[in-house]
Design a protein around this motif. Structure first.
Motif, PDB file in Angstrom:
ATOM      1  N   ILE A  55       0.880  -1.169   0.000  1.00  0.00           N
ATOM      2  CA  ILE A  55       0.000   0.000   0.000  1.00  0.00           C
ATOM      3  C   ILE A  55       0.914   1.216   0.000  1.00  0.00           C
ATOM      4  CG2 ILE A  55      -1.717   1.322   1.308  1.00  0.00           C
ATOM      5  CD1 ILE A  55      -2.897  -1.186   0.225  1.00  0.00           C
ATOM      6  N   SER A  56       0.637   2.166  -0.896  1.00  0.00           N
ATOM      7  CA  SER A  56       1.500   3.345  -0.991  1.00  0.00           C
ATOM      8  C   SER A  56       0.668   4.589  -1.271  1.00  0.00           C
ATOM      9  CB  SER A  56       2.525   3.151  -2.103  1.00  0.00           C
ATOM     10  OG  SER A  56       1.890   3.161  -3.369  1.00  0.00           O
ATOM     11  N   TYR A  57       1.334   5.723  -1.216  1.00  0.00           N
ATOM     12  CA  TYR A  57       0.734   6.991  -1.610  1.00  0.00           C
ATOM     13  C   TYR A  57       1.813   7.791  -2.333  1.00  0.00           C
ATOM     14  CZ  TYR A  57       3.063   8.793   2.611  1.00  0.00           C
ATOM     15  OH  TYR A  57       3.984   9.130   3.557  1.00  0.00           O
ATOM     16  N   GLU A  58       1.391   8.778  -3.097  1.00  0.00           N
ATOM     17  CA  GLU A  58       2.349   9.600  -3.821  1.00  0.00           C
ATOM     18  C   GLU A  58       2.531  10.933  -3.121  1.00  0.00           C
ATOM     19  OE1 GLU A  58       2.489   9.904  -7.997  1.00  0.00           O
ATOM     20  OE2 GLU A  58       1.705   7.879  -8.298  1.00  0.00           O
ATOM     21  N   GLU A  59       3.798  11.348  -3.046  1.00  0.00           N
ATOM     22  CA  GLU A  59       4.133  12.629  -2.451  1.00  0.00           C
ATOM     23  C   GLU A  59       5.363  13.172  -3.169  1.00  0.00           C
ATOM     24  OE1 GLU A  59       3.656  13.632   1.939  1.00  0.00           O
ATOM     25  OE2 GLU A  59       5.804  13.245   1.765  1.00  0.00           O
ATOM     26  N   TYR A  60       5.244  14.368  -3.719  1.00  0.00           N
ATOM     27  CA  TYR A  60       6.328  15.025  -4.447  1.00  0.00           C
ATOM     28  C   TYR A  60       6.860  14.156  -5.587  1.00  0.00           C
ATOM     29  CZ  TYR A  60       6.191  17.794  -0.187  1.00  0.00           C
ATOM     30  OH  TYR A  60       5.779  18.551   0.873  1.00  0.00           O
ATOM     31  N   GLY A  61       5.970  13.386  -6.223  1.00  0.00           N
ATOM     32  CA  GLY A  61       6.353  12.561  -7.359  1.00  0.00           C
ATOM     33  C   GLY A  61       6.939  11.214  -7.000  1.00  0.00           C
ATOM     34  N   ASP A  62       7.095  10.915  -5.717  1.00  0.00           N
ATOM     35  CA  ASP A  62       7.628   9.624  -5.272  1.00  0.00           C
ATOM     36  C   ASP A  62       6.502   8.752  -4.731  1.00  0.00           C
ATOM     37  OD1 ASP A  62      10.347  10.196  -5.793  1.00  0.00           O
ATOM     38  OD2 ASP A  62      10.517  11.281  -3.889  1.00  0.00           O
ATOM     39  N   ARG A  63       6.676   7.447  -4.834  1.00  0.00           N
ATOM     40  CA  ARG A  63       5.752   6.498  -4.212  1.00  0.00           C
ATOM     41  C   ARG A  63       6.277   6.211  -2.807  1.00  0.00           C
ATOM     42  NH1 ARG A  63       5.966   4.642  -9.447  1.00  0.00           N
ATOM     43  NH2 ARG A  63       3.952   4.552 -10.478  1.00  0.00           N
ATOM     44  N   ILE A  64       5.496   6.594  -1.824  1.00  0.00           N
ATOM     45  CA  ILE A  64       5.892   6.413  -0.427  1.00  0.00           C
ATOM     46  C   ILE A  64       5.191   5.176   0.110  1.00  0.00           C
ATOM     47  CG2 ILE A  64       6.020   7.473   1.852  1.00  0.00           C
ATOM     48  CD1 ILE A  64       7.566   9.009  -0.331  1.00  0.00           C
ATOM     49  N   LEU A  65       5.946   4.337   0.767  1.00  0.00           N
ATOM     50  CA  LEU A  65       5.445   3.080   1.308  1.00  0.00           C
ATOM     51  C   LEU A  65       4.627   3.333   2.565  1.00  0.00           C
ATOM     52  CD1 LEU A  65       5.858   0.136   0.438  1.00  0.00           C
ATOM     53  CD2 LEU A  65       7.783   0.033   1.986  1.00  0.00           C
ATOM     54  N   ARG A  66       3.344   2.984   2.529  1.00  0.00           N
ATOM     55  CA  ARG A  66       2.502   3.074   3.721  1.00  0.00           C
ATOM     56  C   ARG A  66       2.605   1.758   4.498  1.00  0.00           C
ATOM     57  NH1 ARG A  66      -1.322   6.779   4.720  1.00  0.00           N
ATOM     58  NH2 ARG A  66      -1.486   7.290   2.519  1.00  0.00           N
ATOM     59  N   SER A  67       2.522   0.637   3.771  1.00  0.00           N
ATOM     60  CA  SER A  67       2.708  -0.681   4.396  1.00  0.00           C
ATOM     61  C   SER A  67       3.073  -1.691   3.319  1.00  0.00           C
ATOM     62  CB  SER A  67       1.449  -1.134   5.140  1.00  0.00           C
ATOM     63  OG  SER A  67       0.418  -1.456   4.225  1.00  0.00           O
ATOM     64  N   ALA A  68       3.808  -2.709   3.725  1.00  0.00           N
ATOM     65  CA  ALA A  68       4.176  -3.800   2.824  1.00  0.00           C
ATOM     66  C   ALA A  68       4.155  -5.093   3.623  1.00  0.00           C
ATOM     67  CB  ALA A  68       5.554  -3.569   2.219  1.00  0.00           C
ATOM     68  N   VAL A  69       3.504  -6.107   3.075  1.00  0.00           N
ATOM     69  CA  VAL A  69       3.428  -7.408   3.725  1.00  0.00           C
ATOM     70  C   VAL A  69       4.159  -8.415   2.848  1.00  0.00           C
ATOM     71  CG1 VAL A  69       1.912  -9.245   4.557  1.00  0.00           C
ATOM     72  CG2 VAL A  69       1.202  -6.854   4.769  1.00  0.00           C
ATOM     73  N   ASN A  70       5.137  -9.082   3.434  1.00  0.00           N
ATOM     74  CA  ASN A  70       5.850 -10.138   2.736  1.00  0.00           C
ATOM     75  C   ASN A  70       4.953 -11.374   2.760  1.00  0.00           C
ATOM     76  OD1 ASN A  70       7.490 -12.363   2.053  1.00  0.00           O
ATOM     77  ND2 ASN A  70       9.333 -11.273   2.719  1.00  0.00           N
ATOM     78  N   LEU A  71       4.296 -11.650   1.639  1.00  0.00           N
ATOM     79  CA  LEU A  71       3.349 -12.766   1.565  1.00  0.00           C
ATOM     80  C   LEU A  71       4.049 -14.110   1.694  1.00  0.00           C
ATOM     81  CD1 LEU A  71       1.055 -11.436  -1.302  1.00  0.00           C
ATOM     82  CD2 LEU A  71       0.688 -11.288   1.169  1.00  0.00           C
ATOM     83  N   THR A  72       5.290 -14.190   1.246  1.00  0.00           N
ATOM     84  CA  THR A  72       6.051 -15.434   1.377  1.00  0.00           C
ATOM     85  C   THR A  72       6.294 -15.737   2.850  1.00  0.00           C
ATOM     86  OG1 THR A  72       7.081 -14.950  -0.767  1.00  0.00           O
ATOM     87  CG2 THR A  72       8.134 -16.622   0.596  1.00  0.00           C
ATOM     88  N   SER A  73       6.585 -14.702   3.650  1.00  0.00           N
ATOM     89  CA  SER A  73       6.780 -14.899   5.092  1.00  0.00           C
ATOM     90  C   SER A  73       5.483 -15.235   5.808  1.00  0.00           C
ATOM     91  CB  SER A  73       7.369 -13.639   5.724  1.00  0.00           C
ATOM     92  OG  SER A  73       8.680 -13.436   5.307  1.00  0.00           O
ATOM     93  N   LEU A  74       4.373 -14.782   5.252  1.00  0.00           N
ATOM     94  CA  LEU A  74       3.070 -15.035   5.870  1.00  0.00           C
ATOM     95  C   LEU A  74       2.677 -16.515   5.771  1.00  0.00           C
ATOM     96  CD1 LEU A  74       0.512 -13.727   7.155  1.00  0.00           C
ATOM     97  CD2 LEU A  74      -0.344 -13.459   4.824  1.00  0.00           C
TER      98      LEU A  74
END
Length: 186
Positions: free
Chosen positions: A94-113
């Motif tokens: 899940i991300s959002y854009e700020e100043y032209g960059d994609r900022i990471l809001r959250s990331a889940v490693n599905l392989t680890s899950l």
């Protein structure tokens, strides 16, 4: 002389009006959903395989074939990547854009899950493809399926925030926090 410019303007407006009047509305063509758009079911999660991950970034090859770079906000006080970073692992981002960059809001490693998880009253295996197998025969209300939806883990009808994902998994929702430890396959 003053009438010529006014007359010319009126003639141009009339020509534009007549030209637009005969044009029929064109059908709207829906474009396909790309990696950064919300899917039909409202899930804004971006899925893919991690190509590379530095201290504050994650490079993802999305399921749609796009290569996207996400930057972690150094001011975040909470760990946004759950399950660690390992090239080749599947991720839900899940991300959002700020100043032209994609900022990471959250990331889940599905392989680890994936794998076997156990608590006092639950013992289950999260399998690839959205299936959950309960290892307790007499369990009431076992979870049978899983998915990530807008960065949250949905286990059957229960929705959780993933607080921690490593050798233990801590999930939280309005009913409290639930901690599971990894267990060996039976």
């Amino acid at each position: 002389m003053k009438k010529t410019p006014v007359l010319l303007v009126l003639m141009m407006v009339a020509a534009i009006f007549i030209g637009c009047k005969n044009e029929k509305a064109k059908p709207v063509i829906e474009k396909s959903t790309t990696a950064t758009e919300v899917t039909n079911d409202g899930d804004s999660t971006i899925y893919g395989v991690m190509l590379d991950g530095g201290n504050h970034s994650l490079l993802l090859l999305t399921n749609e074939g796009d290569t996207l770079e996400f930057i972690e906000n150094p001011d975040d006080t909470v760990e946004v990547v759950k399950g660690g970073k390992l090239a080749g692992d599947k991720f839900a981002v899940i991300s959002y854009e700020e100043y032209g960059d994609r900022i990471l809001r959250s990331a889940v490693n599905l392989t680890s899950l994936l794998g076997n998880w156990k608590s006092l009253d639950k013992d289950f295996e999260i399998k690839e493809g959205g299936e959950i197998l309960s290892n307790i025969e007499a369990e009431q209300n076992p979870w049978t399926n899983w998915r990530i939806y807008n960065g949250k883990l949905v286990l059957s009808k229960d929705t959780f925030d993933i607080i921690e994902l490593s050798d233990s998994m801590e999930l939280g929702n309005n009913n409290g926090n639930f901690v599971f430890g990894r267990s060996k396959a039976k």
